[in-house]
Design a protein around this motif. Structure first.
Motif, PDB file in Angstrom:
ATOM      1  N   SER A 639       0.835  -1.209   0.000  1.00 13.47           N
ATOM      2  CA  SER A 639       0.000   0.000   0.000  1.00 13.47           C
ATOM      3  C   SER A 639       0.868   1.257   0.000  1.00 13.47           C
ATOM      4  O   SER A 639       0.541   2.262  -0.641  1.00 13.47           O
ATOM      5  N   LEU A 640       1.986   1.209   0.742  1.00  9.93           N
ATOM      6  CA  LEU A 640       2.908   2.343   0.788  1.00  9.93           C
ATOM      7  C   LEU A 640       3.485   2.628  -0.591  1.00  9.93           C
ATOM      8  O   LEU A 640       3.533   3.781  -1.034  1.00  9.93           O
ATOM      9  N   LEU A 641       3.916   1.567  -1.295  1.00  7.34           N
ATOM     10  CA  LEU A 641       4.467   1.754  -2.640  1.00  7.34           C
ATOM     11  C   LEU A 641       3.411   2.278  -3.603  1.00  7.34           C
ATOM     12  O   LEU A 641       3.698   3.131  -4.452  1.00  7.34           O
ATOM     13  N   ASN A 642       2.187   1.767  -3.473  1.00 10.07           N
ATOM     14  CA  ASN A 642       1.094   2.240  -4.337  1.00 10.07           C
ATOM     15  C   ASN A 642       0.854   3.730  -4.149  1.00 10.07           C
ATOM     16  O   ASN A 642       0.708   4.480  -5.113  1.00 10.07           O
ATOM     17  N   ALA A 643       0.788   4.162  -2.885  1.00 13.33           N
ATOM     18  CA  ALA A 643       0.452   5.553  -2.589  1.00 13.33           C
ATOM     19  C   ALA A 643       1.615   6.500  -2.868  1.00 13.33           C
ATOM     20  O   ALA A 643       1.413   7.626  -3.327  1.00 13.33           O
ATOM     21  N   THR A 644       2.850   6.031  -2.617  1.00 13.42           N
ATOM     22  CA  THR A 644       4.008   6.921  -2.747  1.00 13.42           C
ATOM     23  C   THR A 644       4.499   7.033  -4.184  1.00 13.42           C
ATOM     24  O   THR A 644       4.818   8.125  -4.652  1.00 13.42           O
ATOM     25  N   PHE A 645       4.537   5.907  -4.892  1.00  7.37           N
ATOM     26  CA  PHE A 645       5.119   5.901  -6.228  1.00  7.37           C
ATOM     27  C   PHE A 645       4.111   5.623  -7.332  1.00  7.37           C
ATOM     28  O   PHE A 645       4.493   5.482  -8.488  1.00  7.37           O
ATOM     29  N   GLY A 646       2.828   5.504  -6.962  1.00  6.08           N
ATOM     30  CA  GLY A 646       1.820   5.254  -7.985  1.00  6.08           C
ATOM     31  C   GLY A 646       1.892   3.856  -8.564  1.00  6.08           C
ATOM     32  O   GLY A 646       1.496   3.637  -9.707  1.00  6.08           O
ATOM     33  N   ASN A 648       0.935  -0.340  -8.613  1.00  9.79           N
ATOM     34  CA  ASN A 648      -0.389  -0.970  -8.690  1.00  9.79           C
ATOM     35  C   ASN A 648      -0.337  -2.382  -8.108  1.00  9.79           C
ATOM     36  O   ASN A 648      -0.928  -3.307  -8.637  1.00  9.79           O
ATOM     37  N   PHE A 649       0.407  -2.539  -6.995  1.00  2.67           N
ATOM     38  CA  PHE A 649       0.524  -3.858  -6.389  1.00  2.67           C
ATOM     39  C   PHE A 649      -0.804  -4.268  -5.766  1.00  2.67           C
ATOM     40  O   PHE A 649      -1.525  -3.433  -5.209  1.00  2.67           O
ATOM     41  N   TYR A 661       7.509  -8.832  -6.140  1.00  2.17           N
ATOM     42  CA  TYR A 661       6.849  -8.413  -7.377  1.00  2.17           C
ATOM     43  C   TYR A 661       7.591  -7.206  -7.939  1.00  2.17           C
ATOM     44  O   TYR A 661       8.129  -6.386  -7.190  1.00  2.17           O
ATOM     45  N   LEU A 662       7.584  -7.087  -9.256  1.00  2.00           N
ATOM     46  CA  LEU A 662       8.274  -5.974  -9.918  1.00  2.00           C
ATOM     47  C   LEU A 662       7.285  -5.152 -10.731  1.00  2.00           C
ATOM     48  O   LEU A 662       6.481  -5.697 -11.476  1.00  2.00           O
ATOM     49  N   GLU A 663       7.363  -3.836 -10.575  1.00  2.00           N
ATOM     50  CA  GLU A 663       6.632  -2.902 -11.437  1.00  2.00           C
ATOM     51  C   GLU A 663       7.571  -1.804 -11.879  1.00  2.00           C
ATOM     52  O   GLU A 663       8.599  -1.541 -11.235  1.00  2.00           O
ATOM     53  N   LYS A 664       7.192  -1.151 -12.962  1.00  2.00           N
ATOM     54  CA  LYS A 664       7.984  -0.036 -13.473  1.00  2.00           C
ATOM     55  C   LYS A 664       7.143   1.225 -13.355  1.00  2.00           C
ATOM     56  O   LYS A 664       6.003   1.262 -13.819  1.00  2.00           O
ATOM     57  N   VAL A 665       7.685   2.252 -12.707  1.00  2.00           N
ATOM     58  CA  VAL A 665       6.922   3.491 -12.525  1.00  2.00           C
ATOM     59  C   VAL A 665       7.763   4.680 -12.950  1.00  2.00           C
ATOM     60  O   VAL A 665       8.968   4.580 -13.132  1.00  2.00           O
ATOM     61  N   SER A 666       7.104   5.819 -13.080  1.00  2.00           N
ATOM     62  CA  SER A 666       7.788   7.023 -13.538  1.00  2.00           C
ATOM     63  C   SER A 666       8.399   7.784 -12.380  1.00  2.00           C
ATOM     64  O   SER A 666       7.836   7.854 -11.303  1.00  2.00           O
ATOM     65  N   ASP A 667       9.568   8.375 -12.614  1.00  4.32           N
ATOM     66  CA  ASP A 667      10.150   9.229 -11.592  1.00  4.32           C
ATOM     67  C   ASP A 667      10.083  10.701 -11.998  1.00  4.32           C
ATOM     68  O   ASP A 667      10.609  11.562 -11.312  1.00  4.32           O
ATOM     69  N   ASP A 668       9.476  10.989 -13.115  1.00  4.97           N
ATOM     70  CA  ASP A 668       9.299  12.394 -13.501  1.00  4.97           C
ATOM     71  C   ASP A 668       8.174  12.497 -14.516  1.00  4.97           C
ATOM     72  O   ASP A 668       7.755  11.530 -15.116  1.00  4.97           O
ATOM     73  N   ALA A 669       7.634  13.694 -14.661  1.00  2.00           N
ATOM     74  CA  ALA A 669       6.597  13.946 -15.666  1.00  2.00           C
ATOM     75  C   ALA A 669       7.294  14.444 -16.925  1.00  2.00           C
ATOM     76  O   ALA A 669       8.115  15.329 -16.865  1.00  2.00           O
TER      77      ALA A 669
END
Length: 686
Positions: A639-646, A648-649, A661-669
């Motif tokens: 839940s922390l990773l979902n809320a902090t880094f967007g 979808n775990f 589990y591995l996901e790829k997220v954005s660090d910038d817009a």
């Protein structure tokens, strides 16, 4: 954003992914002062005034529409899930600028509801109002009916009212219904189509008729000005709002519950309010409409609300919640009696809408619902309807993973066991037996073939249908098993308290034979309850069938058959390489790769290596940053990773994430507003 000249869409997406519901953007906009903007506007006072006037009128709905319109169709579909998760209305129809005609168009965008509504079992609720009810607070009434809705999340701002006229938003609610005093409230999921402003024959009329056909409930808002001023014919009057709404279709009017809500300035005077209801009810009784409910509500526009005391506000709140709870309780009971699920997919509405727009001479009264069926859904029924919480689901659906896990567990025990241990021979026999079973049962089965076909050749919609079907299947068993487990755990905790007291008592008095005997019985009972909990946990694992679990099985299948591919899968390596590529593409839609999986944990997989290879554009995008979270079980790491880094775990109460589990997220817009690229860029989250 303003100073660097970037587009707004990436910031909207980022806000939604972090569950900020656009509130963070609204916090930033007022900080656009003249001092901060003067280098951009270059002392142009008119430009500054124009800009400030614009951002004053920017609402959450407008920001969502800007984001939607700047995305590809595929990205629009994915964005709708984030809007829903932030408890915001999805703009289904809206106004947008047409660069070709240089005019504002009224746009109906089925893409926006396709992903959350491609397959559903939720009830559909349609709410529309007459012209006299415009601005009276129809949308503002929703939190009193669907109490899980927050006023702050609704599209009720006066600043963009003109740009909402005739537009439709889609909201989601879980309505709590107290059907009987001594029984806990039941949950009825609803999809709400909220029609703002006017019903316009050139804009939304055909769409409303298409939606109405599948509605379980329609809420019609009127005022006393809608009461017919003169006697009309038995066939009604086309200017009569209620008559028009009740006669759109014979198919809907016979099964759809209708709640007529009269906005009443004298709502607080229950006698006068009751008389108004009786007046309308008696007048329209000649039409003999079935399944109709009449009630009143106070105007909820800002002027009306400001003129009443806090006491009156609280009294109204209690009364409104109670009256709608009673009405929806009756509606739900009747709906259960009919057992007629009217709405299953947004494709039904879309098909009907195109049918109506293609044939302007359609006889609306004779419209019939079309029963949408999906090939994937039929295949899933054939595969999973024969399974239950009593069948060996893991053996049947994921045999490769199941037997390999059993073998690895026994091997691990044997390695830790001294050579002379008495249990060793039994374990070795068990090992040989499982090897024999694996040899006979670990073959390409119908579940393998379905998943290979799904990930190799089917569409993303098929994947969503599979995910939704499996969720529905799990929900037949999981809530009951969890409730049973919670009751057993509570009993065990109470038992432990007694056990500890007895242990202390025995320690203090070693000669107390009665306490020692009682302690023995309690210990035996405690072991019994522990075994029951283990069995319940095994049952919960047995019914936790997900796409992720079936993907794990494909990793194991590929590994098992990699060196000796079966003739039943021509071009085995090419097929599985394409599956790996498709899995990599799914990561950009929020799908997590189960890197470390099974019990005991394993990581090796040719197919997973290929999937990660397809993800790895690190050379072009810069170095990959790896973020991990470590902590105790059920301490909300996912839940922390979902809320902090967007991310979808997958999360749920009492669920334990096994492995990594591995996901790829954005660090910038970044500038290109394609959600598939924006959401996941350079950061790997574990």
């Amino acid at each position: 954003m303003v100073f660097s000249g970037q587009r707004v869409a990436p910031y909207v997406v980022d806000s939604l992914k972090r569950y900020h519901a656009i509130n963070d953007i609204h916090e930033v906009l007022p900080k656009c002062t003249y001092e901060k903007l003067k280098t951009i506007i270059k002392n142009n006072v008119d430009l500054y005034s124009s800009f400030m006037n614009m951002i004053e009128n920017v609402t959450t709905r407008i920001l969502l529409i800007i984001a939607i319109e700047s995305m590809t169709y595929d990205s629009q579909r994915h964005l709708s899930h984030f809007i829903k998760r932030n408890d915001l209305p999805i703009p289904f129809s809206y106004y947008s600028w047409n660069n070709i005609t240089n005019k504002i168009d009224y746009k109906i965008n089925f893409n926006c509801i396709l992903e959350p509504l491609c397959l559903t079992k939720d009830h559909l609720c349609l709410q529309i109002g007459s012209d006299s009810a415009i601005g009276m607070g129809k949308s503002s009434l929703l939190p009193y009916i669907f109490t899980d809705k927050r006023k702050q999340s609704l599209s009720t701002s006066a600043t963009d009212a003109a740009y909402r006229n005739s537009c439709i938003d889609v909201l989601f609610s879980k309505l709590q219904l107290k059907l009987q005093p001594d029984i806990s409230a039941s949950i009825a999921p609803y999809i709400i189509f909220d029609v703002h402003g006017q019903v316009d024959k050139n804009k939304n009329l055909l769409l409303i008729k298409s939606i109405q056909l599948y509605a379980s409930v329609q809420m019609l808002y009127i005022t006393k000005n809608d009461f017919p001023r003169s006697s009309i014919s038995k066939n009604g009057d086309e200017n009569d709002f209620l008559f028009r709404c009740m006669n759109y279709s014979q198919a809907s009017s016979s099964v759809t519950a209708t709640i007529v809500i009269i906005f009443d300035q004298d709502y607080d005077n229950q006698i006068k309010s009751g008389e108004l209801v009786n007046q309308f009810e008696q007048y329209y009784s000649k039409y003999q409409w079935s399944n109709i409910y009449w009630t009143t509500a106070p105007p909820l526009d800002s002027a009306s609300i400001q003129s009443i005391t806090e006491f009156k506000k609280k009294t109204r709140t209690q009364r409104l919640i109670e009256q709608f709870s009673v009405i929806f309780g009756k509606v739900h009971v009747k709906a259960q009696e009919k057992k007629d699920l009217l709405f299953r997919s947004s494709f039904s509405i879309q098909t009907m809408y195109y049918q109506l727009t293609g044939n302007q001479k359609s006889d609306y009264e004779r419209l019939k619902r079309s029963d949408i069926k999906f090939e994937t859904e039929e295949e899933l029924k054939e595969l999973f309807e024969k399974l239950s919480d009593d069948s060996d689901n893991l053996k049947l659906v994921t045999p490769m993973s199941y037997y390999q896990s059993q073998l690895d567990n026994i091997k691990k025990k044997l390695e830790a066991m001294p050579p002379t241990a008495s249990e060793k021979s039994e374990l070795e026999k068990g090992l040989e037996q499982i090897r024999s079973e694996k040899e006979s049962k670990c073959k390409l089965n119908s579940y393998h073939k379905f998943m290979i076909q799904l990930l190799h050749s089917r569409t993303y919609m098929d994947l969503l249908i599979t995910e939704m079907y499996l969720e529905t299947w799990r929900n037949k068993y999981v809530p009951h098993l969890k409730e049973k487990r919670e009751q057993l755990k509570t009993g065990k905790d109470e038992h432990l308290k007694i056990l500890h007291k007895l242990q202390d008592k025995v320690l203090k008095n070693h000669t107390d034979i009665e306490s020692k005997n009682e302690l023995g019985r309690i210990l035996s009972k405690n072991d019994e309850m522990k075994q029951k909990l283990i069995k319940l946990d095994d049952k919960l694992t047995n019914v936790d069938l997900t796409i992720g679990l079936m993907c794990d099985e494909l990793y194991a299948l590929c590994e098992q058959l990699y060196d000796a591919p079966p003739s039943t899968i021509p071009d085995f390596h090419i097929v599985f390489d394409k599956i790996a590529k498709n899995i990599a593409n799914l990561v950009y839609k929020g799908f997590a790769i189960h890197v470390l999986r099974h019990r005991p944990l394993v990581c090796q997989s040719h197919m997973m290596a290929s999937a990660i290879k397809y993800l790895g554009k690190a050379e072009a995008e810069g170095p990959v940053i790896v973020l991990t979270v470590v902590g105790e079980q059920s301490s909300a790491k996912s839940s922390l990773l979902n809320a902090t880094f967007g991310a979808n775990f997958r999360v749920s109460a009492g669920r334990c994430t096994i492995g990594i589990y591995l996901e790829k997220v954005s660090d910038d817009a970044f500038e290109k507003c394609d959600i598939a690229r924006f959401i996941y860029r350079k950061t790997v989250v574990l």
